[in-house]
Each structure stands twice: as structure tokens, then as C-alpha cells.
Write a protein that holds these residues in place. Structure first.
Motif, PDB file in Angstrom:
ATOM      1  N   UNK A  93      42.371  55.673  47.527  1.00  0.00           N
ATOM      2  CA  UNK A  93      41.640  56.173  46.431  1.00  0.00           C
ATOM      3  C   UNK A  93      41.214  55.179  45.355  1.00  0.00           C
ATOM      4  N   UNK A  94      42.105  54.498  44.968  1.00  0.00           N
ATOM      5  CA  UNK A  94      41.895  53.483  44.053  1.00  0.00           C
ATOM      6  C   UNK A  94      40.671  52.485  44.373  1.00  0.00           C
ATOM      7  N   UNK A  95      41.085  51.942  45.624  1.00  0.00           N
ATOM      8  CA  UNK A  95      39.944  51.198  46.388  1.00  0.00           C
ATOM      9  C   UNK A  95      38.593  51.693  46.601  1.00  0.00           C
ATOM     10  N   UNK A  96      38.551  53.184  46.718  1.00  0.00           N
ATOM     11  CA  UNK A  96      37.334  53.860  46.964  1.00  0.00           C
ATOM     12  C   UNK A  96      36.678  53.798  45.451  1.00  0.00           C
ATOM     13  N   UNK A  97      37.602  54.135  44.444  1.00  0.00           N
ATOM     14  CA  UNK A  97      36.910  54.435  43.072  1.00  0.00           C
ATOM     15  C   UNK A  97      36.390  53.127  42.606  1.00  0.00           C
ATOM     16  N   UNK A  98      37.128  51.932  43.011  1.00  0.00           N
ATOM     17  CA  UNK A  98      36.464  50.756  42.607  1.00  0.00           C
ATOM     18  C   UNK A  98      34.986  50.629  43.046  1.00  0.00           C
ATOM     19  N   UNK A  99      34.554  51.278  44.253  1.00  0.00           N
ATOM     20  CA  UNK A  99      33.264  51.058  44.605  1.00  0.00           C
ATOM     21  C   UNK A  99      32.672  52.385  44.744  1.00  0.00           C
ATOM     22  N   UNK A 100      32.909  53.237  43.822  1.00  0.00           N
ATOM     23  CA  UNK A 100      32.297  54.682  43.722  1.00  0.00           C
ATOM     24  C   UNK A 100      30.851  54.593  44.130  1.00  0.00           C
ATOM     25  N   UNK A 101      30.216  53.910  43.405  1.00  0.00           N
ATOM     26  CA  UNK A 101      28.754  53.689  43.565  1.00  0.00           C
ATOM     27  C   UNK A 101      28.291  53.032  44.993  1.00  0.00           C
ATOM     28  N   UNK A 102      29.024  52.476  45.717  1.00  0.00           N
ATOM     29  CA  UNK A 102      28.676  51.967  46.950  1.00  0.00           C
ATOM     30  C   UNK A 102      28.887  52.845  48.273  1.00  0.00           C
ATOM     31  N   UNK A 103      29.630  53.946  47.975  1.00  0.00           N
ATOM     32  CA  UNK A 103      29.953  54.843  48.846  1.00  0.00           C
ATOM     33  C   UNK A 103      29.268  56.363  48.798  1.00  0.00           C
ATOM     34  N   UNK A 104      29.271  56.887  49.907  1.00  0.00           N
ATOM     35  CA  UNK A 104      28.352  58.290  49.727  1.00  0.00           C
ATOM     36  C   UNK A 104      29.265  59.663  49.283  1.00  0.00           C
ATOM     37  N   UNK A 105      28.623  60.405  48.497  1.00  0.00           N
ATOM     38  CA  UNK A 105      29.166  61.397  47.965  1.00  0.00           C
ATOM     39  C   UNK A 105      30.424  62.316  48.939  1.00  0.00           C
ATOM     40  N   UNK A 106      29.936  62.344  50.077  1.00  0.00           N
ATOM     41  CA  UNK A 106      30.799  62.844  51.243  1.00  0.00           C
ATOM     42  C   UNK A 106      31.910  62.103  51.359  1.00  0.00           C
ATOM     43  N   UNK A 107      31.861  60.539  51.453  1.00  0.00           N
ATOM     44  CA  UNK A 107      32.995  59.874  51.762  1.00  0.00           C
ATOM     45  C   UNK A 107      34.078  59.773  50.518  1.00  0.00           C
ATOM     46  N   UNK A 108      33.380  59.873  49.293  1.00  0.00           N
ATOM     47  CA  UNK A 108      34.284  60.158  48.139  1.00  0.00           C
ATOM     48  C   UNK A 108      35.052  61.289  47.910  1.00  0.00           C
ATOM     49  N   UNK A 109      34.390  62.553  48.507  1.00  0.00           N
ATOM     50  CA  UNK A 109      35.007  63.805  48.415  1.00  0.00           C
ATOM     51  C   UNK A 109      36.019  63.818  49.420  1.00  0.00           C
ATOM     52  N   UNK A 110      35.942  63.366  50.570  1.00  0.00           N
ATOM     53  CA  UNK A 110      36.799  63.426  51.686  1.00  0.00           C
ATOM     54  C   UNK A 110      38.444  62.453  50.956  1.00  0.00           C
ATOM     55  N   UNK A 111      38.033  61.488  50.041  1.00  0.00           N
ATOM     56  CA  UNK A 111      39.331  60.501  49.839  1.00  0.00           C
ATOM     57  C   UNK A 111      39.986  61.317  48.875  1.00  0.00           C
ATOM     58  N   UNK A 112      39.070  61.764  47.641  1.00  0.00           N
ATOM     59  CA  UNK A 112      39.612  62.372  46.397  1.00  0.00           C
ATOM     60  C   UNK A 112      40.107  63.601  46.693  1.00  0.00           C
ATOM     61  N   UNK A 113      39.680  64.463  47.431  1.00  0.00           N
ATOM     62  CA  UNK A 113      40.204  65.806  47.682  1.00  0.00           C
ATOM     63  C   UNK A 113      41.490  65.634  48.414  1.00  0.00           C
TER      64      UNK A 113
END
Length: 316
Positions: A93-113
Motif C-alpha cells: 500500500x505504501x508503495x502504491x500510494x507513492x505512485x498513486x497518480x501512476x496507477x488506475x483507480x481500480x488497482x488502488x482500490x484493490x490495494x487500499x481496501x
């Protein structure tokens, strides 16, 4: 792409895959522990989980005596254990948040939720009888992440680094599962190893790598055999967690990365060399030269590739 961004995408995928792998190891330990003992120590299955995950030393220092409850908590909820599910999900999650604007909303939602829901779980509520359902939930969430990545991420350099992280971790895990108990995969066991203990160990390896049912399809007329299992998990490209399958994907991905940037770094040639060795290998030659030596050498090469990749692309 900035090296820091490439690193975040690589480790995002790698940690998600590691969370799934830890979950599968615990599932195998739980399943096997439910079977009446056949000569093994009662904690052997839980010890196998710690050894394969590289957590045995940390567990011994912090907890000491191996118990099902102790291993369950250490491998799922302990922040001090870098291989615990919690640590992996948090790092992903921390790594995904660091590139939040570079990944899709669906991918971020899967990780964050997944991370938020996991943190809402009270560790004391996960008793041994509730462990299977909880591990199944972790597995499902890992597959959701993978599906979101494959189905929504643009096929650019960010996707390529994500793929590399995923398959490097998968290959490392497969090699460690095999190497932790490599002796039960030696050919002599096909002659003398028809007992329940050997079958249990073989089944456990296949379950840990999600390969028990697919093994039956690959060898429809054969019983469980040490030779076949080793070949299946090392050289059969159609097995999604085999070393050959992982490096087939890695080789394709490094070619795509080289084409995308217009240059070919040293790490990419290292990956292709590993794939060539696997593609040309024969199981009988691997046995002749030493299965343990082969697996140890592979783990070292896989780590060296990761190290060189981080240098070539300036991972922060």
C-alpha cells in the motif's frame, strides 16, 4: 520513469505476491496439522512455514517455542516480521500510494481496501478454526489485485516493472519451497518413499504452490512421484508457479522494457541468461549435478538479477 517510481511499482507487486505466498504456506501447515501424525514432529509443518518464509531466526529470537498460535500470529499480524501478511500489505500500500497518480483507480482500490479491512481484524478473533476462512479471504484479495493490475494498467514501463516484481517474488518463493525440503524430491524417494509421510510432504509442496490439481492434469496417469513433482515445479512452463514459467514471463517483460526504452541494460541480459538455462535444462541433469545445488544457485541468480535491476534503473 524515475527510479523511485519504478522501485515502488516493482515492490508493490512483489509484496502483494509475498502476502499471498505467506497465506498459502499457513494454509498448508493448517491442513497438514489436521492429519494424524505419521512420524513427523507435531510442529514440523509450522516450522516449514517459518523456514520457507525466511522467518525462522526472527521467530526464535522474538517468541522461541514453535506453536501453531505463535506461528499464526507471527506470520500474519507481526509488524516486526517483514514476511508477515500485515507487513506485506502495508508495504504494498505504501508503495502504491507513492505512485498513486501512476496507477488506475481500480488497482488502488484493490490495494487500499484490502489493507483497511485487514487492519480492522482483531488478531485474537482469528482462532485456529477460523484460520482457513481468513486465509481464503487473503487469497481472494491477492487475486483481485492481480486481476486489477492485468486488466486496467497501461502496458508501459510501469506495467513492466510491476510484472518483474511479481514474477521475481514468485520464482524466489517456488525455489525456497523446494529447497527447504529438497531431499524428499530426490529420485530415491520414488522407490522407497511410498509411505504416508512422503506423500504428505509432496502434497504439501504442491498445495503451497497452488499446483496439486494441475499436477493431476499434467500427469493424468501417474501417481505422485518425486521426479515428476520436481520437473513440474521447475521446468514445466505451463505450470504458473514453476521456475520456467516465471522466467519465461520475465524474459518477455525485459524484452518489452528494452524495446520501450531503446536500450538494453545488464540486468535484462542476466534475466535472459537465466531463462535460457531453464529452457535448455533437463531434470535428470539437474539431479545429477545436485538438486539442492541447483536451487541454491537459482535463488542466488534471482537475487543478483534483482540487485542489478535496481542499480540499472536507479531504484531508490
Amino acid at each position: 520513469m524515475l527510479g523511485r517510481t519504478a522501485s515502488s511499482l516493482f515492490w508493490m507487486s512483489r509484496n502483494q505476491e509475498r502476502a499471498l505466498n505467506t497465506s498459502k504456506l499457513l494454509e498448508v501447515a493448517y491442513r497438514t496439522a489436521m492429519v494424524p501424525s505419521s512420524g513427523q514432529d507435531d510442529v514440523d509443518d509450522w516450522r516449514f512455514t517459518l523456514l520457507t518464509a525466511g522467518s525462522a531466526h526472527g521467530y526464535a529470537q522474538k517468541i522461541g517455542e514453535i506453536t501453531p498460535r505463535g506461528v499464526m500470529h507471527f506470520m500474519i499480524f507481526d509488524k516486526d516480521n517483514s514476511a508477515s501478511v500485515l507487513s506485506c500489505l502495508e508495504n504494498a500500500r505504501n508503495n502504491a500510494r507513492a505512485v498513486r497518480t501512476g496507477i488506475t483507480a481500480e488497482l488502488w482500490e484493490a490495494i487500499n481496501t484490502t489493507y483497511i479491512e485487514f487492519c480492522d481484524v482483531n488478531p485474537l478473533s482469528i482462532t485456529q478454526d477460523k484460520l482457513p476462512d481468513f486465509l481464503a479471504w487473503i487469497n481472494q484479495r491477492s487475486h483481485l489485485f492481480r486481476g486489477a493490475l492485468l486488466n486496467t494498467l497501461l502496458r508501459d514501463d510501469g506495467y513492466f516493472f510491476s510484472q518483474l516484481g511479481h514474477f521475481v517474488e514468485r520464482a524466489d518463493h517456488t525455489a525456497r519451497v523446494l529447497n527447504t525440503q529438497y531431499w524428499v524430491l530426490l529420485p530415491d524417494n520414488d522407490v522407497i518413499g511410498d509411505g504416508s509421510m512422503e506423500r504428505g510432504q509432496w502434497t504439501g509442496m504442491l498445495r503451497a504452490l497452488s499446483g496439486l490439481r494441475s499436477y493431476r492434469f499434467a500427469y493424468p496417469n501417474a501417481k505422485l512421484k518425486a521426479f515428476n513433482i520436481a520437473e513440474f515445479l521447475i521446468l514445466r512452463q505451463e505450470m504458473p508457479r514453476s521456475l520456467a514459467h516465471c522466467y519465461d514471463w520475465i524474459d518477455d517483460t525485459v524484452d518489452d522494457l528494452a524495446s520501450f526504452y531503446g536500450t538494453r541494460e545488464a540486468s535484462l541480459d542476466m534475466a535472459s541468461a537465466i531463462w535460457q538455462e531453464l529452457r535448455n535444462a533437463e531434470m535428470r541433469d539437474i539431479y545429477q549435478n545436485g538438486l539442492h545445488e541447483f536451487l541454491t544457485d537459482f535463488i542466488g541468480k534471482n537475487n543478483a538479477f534483482t540487485s542489478q535491476l535496481s542499480q540499472d534503473y536507479n531504484f531508490a
